[in-house]
Design an enzyme around this catalytic site. Structure first.
Site: not given
Ligand code: GRF
Length: 214
Positions: A21-22, A73, A99, A115, A117, A150
């Protein structure tokens, strides 16, 4: 971002794992002309059947699925870096990408990964942030758009939007109202980052030429 200027088109690479949705709010802002000077160069998912990836396909955007399950990863992130470079991505947008990113990935896009949150960081990092906030009994909740470094949910903050927690809220209704704020916050944060009008000074993301105070 130093290399951005008013007229340059910044190419976004969106990483998602779920409903998206974002991502859709960002795509809509671009279509409406509210978010200018950016285009979505690639929508990439580590979950091949993520609904967000299907939504991107329906919009006719370039998409790629790189399944991460069972893959080391470092290998998976190297494949993602290659795909993002192939599409000339300037700015990576994590939109529900569930992830952790390797240090190699973060180093490949220095201060060029954002990002979102669903809490007012540094409170409630990690999973189920809205539930954490509700259980704690906070009176203010919200969301944070930040640069990715990080450490988990840790990089410099681009912007936050806060809402009151209502007496009638439960964790679900609170999460819904935070999500509505996320959909406003992410396009606005991207606009600021690509505007060339802001800079990072340590953890502070500030206007280069703040308006004179009266
Ligand atoms: C959002 O709550 C976002 O803050 C978090 O993951 C969720 C993704 O939702 N990082 P969506 O896939 O964008 O709908």
């Amino acid at each position: 971002m130093e290399h951005d200027s008013k007229n340059r088109i910044t190419r976004l690479g969106v990483l998602l794992s779920g409903r998206g949705s974002n991502f859709q709010a960002i795509a809509q802002s671009i279509r409406d002309g509210r978010l200018k000077n950016v285009e979505i160069a690639l929508v990439l998912s580590n979950i091949p059947d993520a609904p967000g990836l299907a939504a991107a396909q329906e919009l006719g955007l370039p998409t790629a699925a790189l399944a991460s399950k069972g893959r080391p990863r470092a290998d998976h992130d190297a494949a993602m870096i290659a795909a993002l470079h192939q599409h000339n991505v300037d700015l990576v947008i994590l939109a529900g990408y569930m992830r952790l990113l390797s240090p190699q990935f973060i180093a490949a896009f220095p201060n060029r990964i954002l990002n979102i949150h669903p809490s007012l960081l540094p409170a409630f990092p990690g999973l189920d942030a809205q539930q954490q906030a509700f259980d704690y009994g906070v009176k203010l909740a919200g969301c944070t758009v930040h640069f990715v470094d990080e450490h988990l949910d840790h990089g410099a903050i681009v912007l936050q939007r806060a809402i009151p927690v209502l007496d009638t809220d439960d964790a679900h209704s609170l999460a819904q109202r935070i999500l509505a704020e996320e959909h406003l916050a992410y396009p606005e944060a991207i606009a600021r980052v690509v505007s060339g009008e802001y800079e990072l000074r340590g953890r502070h993301f500030l206007r280069k030429n703040p308006p004179a105070s009266i």
